[in-house]
Design an enzyme around this catalytic site. Structure first.
Site, mmCIF file in Angstrom:
data_model
loop_
_atom_site.group_PDB
_atom_site.id
_atom_site.type_symbol
_atom_site.label_atom_id
_atom_site.label_comp_id
_atom_site.label_asym_id
_atom_site.label_seq_id
_atom_site.Cartn_x
_atom_site.Cartn_y
_atom_site.Cartn_z
ATOM 1 N N GLU A 20 3.839 -2.996 10.992
ATOM 2 C CA GLU A 20 3.055 -3.047 9.721
ATOM 3 C C GLU A 20 2.314 -4.462 9.328
ATOM 4 O OE1 GLU A 20 5.804 -1.851 6.635
ATOM 5 O OE2 GLU A 20 4.994 -3.205 5.228
ATOM 6 N N TRP A 37 2.228 -15.564 2.701
ATOM 7 C CA TRP A 37 3.675 -15.305 2.630
ATOM 8 C C TRP A 37 3.815 -13.868 3.275
ATOM 9 C CZ3 TRP A 37 6.207 -11.721 -0.261
ATOM 10 C CH2 TRP A 37 7.722 -11.611 0.035
ATOM 11 N N ARG A 94 13.477 0.306 9.432
ATOM 12 C CA ARG A 94 12.585 -0.873 9.765
ATOM 13 C C ARG A 94 13.582 -1.951 9.939
ATOM 14 N NH1 ARG A 94 9.345 -4.530 5.059
ATOM 15 N NH2 ARG A 94 11.351 -5.805 5.173
ATOM 16 N N GLU A 126 -0.338 -2.034 1.506
ATOM 17 C CA GLU A 126 0.449 -2.454 0.245
ATOM 18 C C GLU A 126 -0.340 -3.059 -0.648
ATOM 19 O OE1 GLU A 126 4.038 -3.554 2.120
ATOM 20 O OE2 GLU A 126 3.685 -5.755 1.241
ATOM 21 N N ASP A 131 10.288 -3.546 -5.953
ATOM 22 C CA ASP A 131 9.534 -3.978 -7.119
ATOM 23 C C ASP A 131 8.505 -3.057 -7.481
ATOM 24 O OD1 ASP A 131 8.534 -5.128 -3.926
ATOM 25 O OD2 ASP A 131 6.636 -5.196 -5.286
ATOM 26 N N ARG A 179 -0.916 2.668 3.796
ATOM 27 C CA ARG A 179 0.314 2.420 2.721
ATOM 28 C C ARG A 179 -0.199 2.286 1.490
ATOM 29 N NH1 ARG A 179 3.124 -1.583 3.590
ATOM 30 N NH2 ARG A 179 5.134 -0.714 3.085
ATOM 31 N N HIS A 227 15.366 -0.319 5.317
ATOM 32 C CA HIS A 227 15.272 -1.600 5.784
ATOM 33 C C HIS A 227 16.378 -2.379 6.089
ATOM 34 C CE1 HIS A 227 11.695 -3.101 3.095
ATOM 35 N NE2 HIS A 227 11.489 -1.876 3.313
ATOM 36 N N ASN A 253 4.386 -7.457 -9.078
ATOM 37 C CA ASN A 253 5.408 -8.410 -8.803
ATOM 38 C C ASN A 253 4.903 -9.958 -8.975
ATOM 39 O OD1 ASN A 253 7.987 -9.070 -8.184
ATOM 40 N ND2 ASN A 253 8.045 -8.540 -5.989
ATOM 41 N N TYR A 307 10.971 -13.768 6.546
ATOM 42 C CA TYR A 307 10.400 -12.493 5.552
ATOM 43 C C TYR A 307 11.441 -11.070 5.942
ATOM 44 C CZ TYR A 307 8.935 -8.111 4.013
ATOM 45 O OH TYR A 307 8.520 -7.041 3.346
ATOM 46 N N ASP A 326 7.689 -5.136 10.009
ATOM 47 C CA ASP A 326 6.593 -5.534 9.216
ATOM 48 C C ASP A 326 6.244 -6.981 9.675
ATOM 49 O OD1 ASP A 326 5.063 -6.279 6.933
ATOM 50 O OD2 ASP A 326 6.343 -5.711 5.451
ATOM 51 N N HIS A 335 4.156 -8.848 7.634
ATOM 52 C CA HIS A 335 3.864 -9.366 6.498
ATOM 53 C C HIS A 335 2.585 -10.247 6.509
ATOM 54 C CE1 HIS A 335 5.362 -9.970 2.413
ATOM 55 N NE2 HIS A 335 5.656 -8.971 2.361
ATOM 56 N N HIS A 380 4.098 2.716 0.386
ATOM 57 C CA HIS A 380 4.987 1.356 0.034
ATOM 58 C C HIS A 380 5.987 1.928 -0.866
ATOM 59 C CE1 HIS A 380 4.545 -3.010 -2.029
ATOM 60 N NE2 HIS A 380 5.590 -2.743 -0.922
ATOM 61 N N GLU A 422 8.214 4.721 2.542
ATOM 62 C CA GLU A 422 9.526 3.547 2.378
ATOM 63 C C GLU A 422 10.352 3.665 1.308
ATOM 64 O OE1 GLU A 422 7.679 -0.191 1.516
ATOM 65 O OE2 GLU A 422 9.388 -1.336 2.311
HETATM 66 O O1 KDG Z 1 6.246 -7.421 -3.846
HETATM 67 C C1 KDG Z 1 6.227 -7.719 -2.615
HETATM 68 C C2 KDG Z 1 6.867 -6.754 -1.669
HETATM 69 O O2 KDG Z 1 6.808 -5.400 -2.282
HETATM 70 C C3 KDG Z 1 6.489 -6.807 -0.268
HETATM 71 O O3 KDG Z 1 6.752 -8.074 0.057
HETATM 72 C C4 KDG Z 1 7.576 -5.751 0.334
HETATM 73 O O4 KDG Z 1 6.103 -5.851 2.486
HETATM 74 C C5 KDG Z 1 7.012 -5.255 1.742
HETATM 75 C C6 KDG Z 1 7.389 -4.024 2.125
HETATM 76 O O5 KDG Z 1 6.920 -3.408 3.187
HETATM 77 O O6 KDG Z 1 8.296 -3.444 1.390
HETATM 78 MG MG MG Z 2 5.319 -4.734 3.895
#
Ligand code: KDG
Ligand code: MG
Length: 402
Positions: free
Chosen positions: A236, A402, A147, A262, A316, A283, A122, A37, A159, A210, A212, A312, A339
């Site tokens: 996560e 991010w 989630r 991921e 994407d 993951r 999600h 991605n 996020y 998550d 993140h 994961h 997921e």
């Molecule tokens: O490309 C980045 C995403 O795959 C990510 O931000 C998604 O954190 C993610 C998730 O747990 O699906």
């Molecule tokens: Mg994630």
């Protein structure tokens, strides 16, 4: 069974996907997802310019040998671009093997270890009540695991909070947008979200969250502790994933189960986390961690150390990766959860597939190989469009993960 042709197909049916197609002298073709991605064309070039010339004339049945040849033969090992490219080749070769032997890939991986694959969806909302309503929609659709992410007061975006659809797509067309972040404000909100969700949905629904990669170890420890009464399935990516030592601090303080992986691309990113039992779920994905062959090695190490898998499966990752993950999930003994973010209808039309969802679980289907095709004529109608994941800055302007 010689490989006689291979090509890369880049398309954008709503978002960008990179696909590797390998063809053998018998006319059998296999597909591998090669989507990274926001850096898609780097993998496309790595494959077209450097890998495909090495594949032509090789025996498509030598899956492990080809993996080792591409990994060790590059000299420059690991990294997301290299490992995504190797993952695509590996996945396509497993697809070819299944089609040649007229059997679904999971049968080649040892057969079913379970009847179906538990998945999580999600749910998100701009505030706690919107998120509660979103979780209710998933429960109505039959999900057993959800989630939950929600907006943070005082921050313009958060996020995991989408635009009101079931699916959440973070990549934006054009150049990378900038988000604003405050760990302090985030830590005020999340425990209240899960208290509210447990109150509304009771104890049986699996709830996940998550972070993140945004917290420090001690912040993550505080969050894990605060979430203990709400018994999450997992927390996560509590800290930046490459910061392996951070997990020791979190682990000392909380029994909330931890998941990470991921952004990992090989077993070398996670063997310490697994061997020291600093995490509960690994993951890594088929597409980014070297394909089905390498993921099986990670799963085997994890099995020895009471760590389960949690592939994961964001949007994407193309339907080819989703299918490969489901064959893997069904076969490995220490599977945890998968997921599942639904792709758009356009994406599903470009990648017709045999996997199905029912009552919170998925099935890879019984078609030979992975059970996914690529409609190349339709794909050609959706050319690549540059898109980036967002970047992030704290309230004072400092760059943050991010
Ligand atoms: O490309 C980045 C995403 O795959 C990510 O931000 C998604 O954190 C993610 C998730 O747990 O699906
Ligand atoms: Mg994630």
């Amino acid at each position: 069974m010689k490989i006689v042709d291979a090509k890369v197909i880049v398309c954008c049916p709503g978002r960008n996907f990179v696909t590797l197609k390998i063809v053998t002298e018998d006319g059998v073709s296999g597909l591998g997802d090669a989507t990274l991605n926001g850096r898609e064309l780097a993998v496309a070039s790595y494959l077209s310019d450097h890998v495909i010339p090495l594949l032509l004339g090789r025996d498509a049945r030598r899956i492990e040998d080809t993996w080792q040849y591409l990994y060790k033969g590059a000299y420059w090992r690991r990294g997301p671009v290299t490992m995504t490219a190797i993952g695509a080749v590996d996945t396509a070769l497993w697809d070819i093997r299944g089609k040649t032997l007229n059997t679904p890939v999971y049968q080649l991986l040892g057969g079913r270890s379970r009847e179906s694959v538990l998945v999580y969806g999600h749910a998100n909302g701009t505030d706690i009540e919107e998120t509660v309503a979103a979780v209710a929609r998933y429960v109505k659709l039959g999900y057993q695991a959800v989630r939950a992410q929600c907006g943070i007061p005082g921050l313009p975006s958060a996020y995991g909070v989408g635009r009101g659809q079931l699916s959440y797509e973070p990549a934006e067309k054009g150049l990378a947008p900038e988000n604003v972040w405050s760990s302090e404000r985030y830590l005020h909100v999340v425990p209240g979200l899960f208290a509210r969700l447990r109150g509304e949905f009771g104890d049986d629904l699996h709830l996940l969250h998550d972070a993140h990669h945004r917290l420090t170890p001690i912040e993550a420890a505080r969050l894990g502790k605060a979430l203990e009464p709400h018994h999450l399935f997992w927390l996560e990516d509590p800290v930046p994933a490459e910061w392996q030592e951070g997990f020791r601090v979190i682990r000392q303080h909380t029994t909330t189960p931890l998941a990470v992986g991921e952004v990992f691309d090989t077993i070398y990113d996670c063997h310490t986390l697994i061997q020291e039992q600093l995490i509960d779920y690994i993951r890594t994905t088929v597409v980014h961690a070297g394909g089905i062959s390498h993921l099986r090695k990670i799963a085997s190490l994890a099995e020895l150390h009471h760590v389960r898998t949690g592939s994961h499966g964001a949007t994407d990752l193309s339907p080819i990766c989703m299918a490969a993950a489901l064959h893997f999930d069904l076969s490995v003994h220490n599977f945890g959860i998968q997921e599942y973010m639904r792709h758009t209808d356009e994406t599903d039309r470009v990648f017709p597939h045999h996997y199905t969802f029912e009552a919170g679980v998925m099935y890879p289907g019984e078609a030979p190989g992975l059970g996914v095709e690529l409609d190349e004529t339709l794909a050609a109608q959706y050319p690549y469009e540059r898109a980036y994941l967002p970047t992030n800055r704290r309230l004072d302007g400092t760059v943050h993960s991010w």
